[in-house]
Enzyme design. Structure first.
Site, PDB file in Angstrom:
ATOM      1  N   SER A 223       0.850  -1.198   0.000  1.00  0.00           N
ATOM      2  CA  SER A 223       0.000   0.000   0.000  1.00  0.00           C
ATOM      3  C   SER A 223       0.879   1.238   0.000  1.00  0.00           C
ATOM      4  CB  SER A 223      -0.873   0.011   1.260  1.00  0.00           C
ATOM      5  OG  SER A 223      -1.497   1.276   1.408  1.00  0.00           O
TER       6      SER A 223
ATOM      7  N   TYR B 285      -1.424  -0.732  10.228  1.00  0.00           N
ATOM      8  CA  TYR B 285      -1.641  -1.140   8.829  1.00  0.00           C
ATOM      9  C   TYR B 285      -0.447  -0.705   7.973  1.00  0.00           C
ATOM     10  CZ  TYR B 285      -3.744  -0.938   4.132  1.00  0.00           C
ATOM     11  OH  TYR B 285      -4.001  -1.087   2.788  1.00  0.00           O
TER      12      TYR B 285
HETATM   13  P1  NAP Z   1     -11.530  -5.438   0.771  1.00  0.00           P
HETATM   14  O1  NAP Z   1     -12.395  -4.870  -0.303  1.00  0.00           O
HETATM   15  O2  NAP Z   1     -11.813  -5.079   2.184  1.00  0.00           O
HETATM   16  O3  NAP Z   1     -11.530  -7.026   0.595  1.00  0.00           O
HETATM   17  C1  NAP Z   1     -10.799  -7.798   1.490  1.00  0.00           C
HETATM   18  C2  NAP Z   1     -10.913  -9.263   1.116  1.00  0.00           C
HETATM   19  O4  NAP Z   1     -10.018  -9.973   2.004  1.00  0.00           O
HETATM   20  C3  NAP Z   1     -12.287  -9.856   1.314  1.00  0.00           C
HETATM   21  O5  NAP Z   1     -12.531 -10.746   0.264  1.00  0.00           O
HETATM   22  C4  NAP Z   1     -12.170 -10.596   2.656  1.00  0.00           C
HETATM   23  O6  NAP Z   1     -12.974 -11.755   2.761  1.00  0.00           O
HETATM   24  C5  NAP Z   1     -10.734 -11.040   2.606  1.00  0.00           C
HETATM   25  N1  NAP Z   1     -10.160 -11.302   3.928  1.00  0.00           N
HETATM   26  C6  NAP Z   1     -10.071 -10.461   4.987  1.00  0.00           C
HETATM   27  N2  NAP Z   1      -9.430 -11.077   6.005  1.00  0.00           N
HETATM   28  C7  NAP Z   1      -9.129 -12.320   5.591  1.00  0.00           C
HETATM   29  C8  NAP Z   1      -8.466 -13.426   6.158  1.00  0.00           C
HETATM   30  N3  NAP Z   1      -7.984 -13.372   7.417  1.00  0.00           N
HETATM   31  N4  NAP Z   1      -8.316 -14.558   5.417  1.00  0.00           N
HETATM   32  C9  NAP Z   1      -8.801 -14.636   4.160  1.00  0.00           C
HETATM   33  N5  NAP Z   1      -9.426 -13.608   3.547  1.00  0.00           N
HETATM   34  C10 NAP Z   1      -9.589 -12.470   4.261  1.00  0.00           C
HETATM   35  O7  NAP Z   1      -9.993  -5.058   0.520  1.00  0.00           O
HETATM   36  P2  NAP Z   1      -9.282  -4.335  -0.721  1.00  0.00           P
HETATM   37  O8  NAP Z   1      -9.449  -2.870  -0.583  1.00  0.00           O
HETATM   38  O9  NAP Z   1      -9.644  -5.009  -1.982  1.00  0.00           O
HETATM   39  O10 NAP Z   1      -7.747  -4.636  -0.372  1.00  0.00           O
HETATM   40  C11 NAP Z   1      -7.001  -5.650  -1.013  1.00  0.00           C
HETATM   41  C12 NAP Z   1      -5.529  -5.363  -0.744  1.00  0.00           C
HETATM   42  O11 NAP Z   1      -5.175  -4.093  -1.285  1.00  0.00           O
HETATM   43  C13 NAP Z   1      -5.177  -5.307   0.748  1.00  0.00           C
HETATM   44  O12 NAP Z   1      -3.920  -5.887   0.972  1.00  0.00           O
HETATM   45  C14 NAP Z   1      -5.118  -3.818   1.014  1.00  0.00           C
HETATM   46  O13 NAP Z   1      -4.296  -3.517   2.105  1.00  0.00           O
HETATM   47  C15 NAP Z   1      -4.548  -3.320  -0.289  1.00  0.00           C
HETATM   48  N6  NAP Z   1      -4.770  -1.907  -0.540  1.00  0.00           N
HETATM   49  C16 NAP Z   1      -6.037  -1.433  -0.708  1.00  0.00           C
HETATM   50  C17 NAP Z   1      -6.212  -0.078  -0.952  1.00  0.00           C
HETATM   51  C18 NAP Z   1      -7.570   0.540  -1.155  1.00  0.00           C
HETATM   52  O14 NAP Z   1      -7.659   1.770  -1.218  1.00  0.00           O
HETATM   53  N7  NAP Z   1      -8.625  -0.240  -1.283  1.00  0.00           N
HETATM   54  C19 NAP Z   1      -5.098   0.772  -1.003  1.00  0.00           C
HETATM   55  C20 NAP Z   1      -3.846   0.250  -0.816  1.00  0.00           C
HETATM   56  C21 NAP Z   1      -3.692  -1.097  -0.592  1.00  0.00           C
HETATM   57  P3  NAP Z   1     -14.576 -11.684   3.005  1.00  0.00           P
HETATM   58  O15 NAP Z   1     -15.128 -11.210   1.677  1.00  0.00           O
HETATM   59  O16 NAP Z   1     -14.936 -13.077   3.334  1.00  0.00           O
HETATM   60  O17 NAP Z   1     -14.802 -10.699   4.099  1.00  0.00           O
END
Ligand code: NAP
Length: 248
Positions: A143, A157
């Site tokens: 991130s 985080y």
């Molecule tokens: P998200 O929409 O919150 O989705 C998270 C996913 O991870 C969901 O499918 C959730 O499962 C799953 N999950 C959570 N805890 C888990 C665990 N312990 N074991 C297995 N699965 C688990 O997240 P996102 O925004 O797509 O983020 C994806 C990645 O991108 C992360 O590493 C995040 O830090 C990174 N990131 C995101 C952003 C942003 O702005 N969105 C920016 C920088 C980096 P359920 O569906 O079952 O709940």
């Protein structure tokens, strides 16, 4: 050779976009989720309806026994793994370190760091040419928070993402000679539901004007970067940390 990919945390958000794009690029896909079985099943059904191959496996990737079960399910149902995307990531309610419990810190570090180590270990055991495998690719999702530190909102985080960056560098050196490329993508602010878990569901729109490109990103834009890193087009790229954040 059959291409088999695991995307951790791929029922929703960036992981789901990555799993879908991977299927469209010819991978058999393992979708992994934690508790939202309906979202994972919808994605699996979409991939199958498009003619792809996918399974959806519930596993908490911060727990070793779950990781072992996840990988043996892939071995049995899809065949030898060729690509891993360590995508899972959680953030908790915005706040300062002084107010963070040990339990919260443990949850964030287990999900955001330990899972990357455990899943990479299992992937390397299967892919390494030194262990009889065919080689492969790993992409870690970090991130932009690793650059700015997350002060006042979520330094736990941000620090977990710093660990992911460093792990990318070290592991790329360790397993490059064994035919495995390891890279990292650092998304900026992307439209997903993760911001709601920090208590700030409109965070992307609030911060969009601070991004040099003038907008938040879409999960599909991160998926494209991840799939490029895994592709033959990136055959000489390893140990790279790519910012996909609308400029640094
Ligand atoms: P998200 O929409 O919150 O989705 C998270 C996913 O991870 C969901 O499918 C959730 O499962 C799953 N999950 C959570 N805890 C888990 C665990 N312990 N074991 C297995 N699965 C688990 O997240 P996102 O925004 O797509 O983020 C994806 C990645 O991108 C992360 O590493 C995040 O830090 C990174 N990131 C995101 C952003 C942003 O702005 N969105 C920016 C920088 C980096 P359920 O569906 O079952 O709940």
């Amino acid at each position: 050779m059959k291409q088999v990919i695991l995307v951790t945390g791929s029922g929703r958000g960036i992981g789901a976009a990555t799993a879908l794009l991977a299927s469209r690029r010819g991978y058999a896909v393992c979708i992994n989720y934690h508790s939202n079985a309906a979202a994972a099943e919808r994605l699996r059904a979409q991939i199958v309806a498009e003619g792809g191959e996918a399974i959806a496996v519930q596993a908490d990737v911060g727990v070793e026994a779950d990781v072992l079960r996840l990988f043996s399910t892939i071995d049995e149902e899809l065949g030898p793994l060729t690509a891993l995307v360590n995508n899972v990531g959680v953030l908790e309610q915005q706040g300062k370190l002084a107010d963070m419990s040990a339990e919260r810190l443990q949850r964030v570090f287990n999900t955001n760091i330990l899972s990357y180590f455990l899943c990479s270990r299992e992937a390397v055991r299967r892919m390494s040419k030194a262990r009889g495998g065919q080689g492969g690719g790993i992409v870690n999702v970090s991130s932009g928070a690793a650059r700015h530190g997350g002060g006042n909102v979520y330094i736990d985080y941000a620090a977990s993402k710093g660990a992911v960056d460093v792990m990318t560098l070290g592991l790329s050196k360790e397993v490059g000679p064994e035919g495995i490329r390891v890279n990292c993508v650092r998304p900026g602010i992307i439209y997903t539901e993760i911001h709601a878990s920090g208590g700030d569901p409109d965070r992307v729109d609030k911060l969009a004007s601070t991004v040099p490109l003038g907008r938040g990103g879409q999960p599909e834009e991160i998926a494209e970067t991840i799939l490029w890193l895994l592709s033959e087009q990136a055959s000489y790229v390893s140990g790279a940390i790519i910012d996909a954040a609308g400029a640094r």
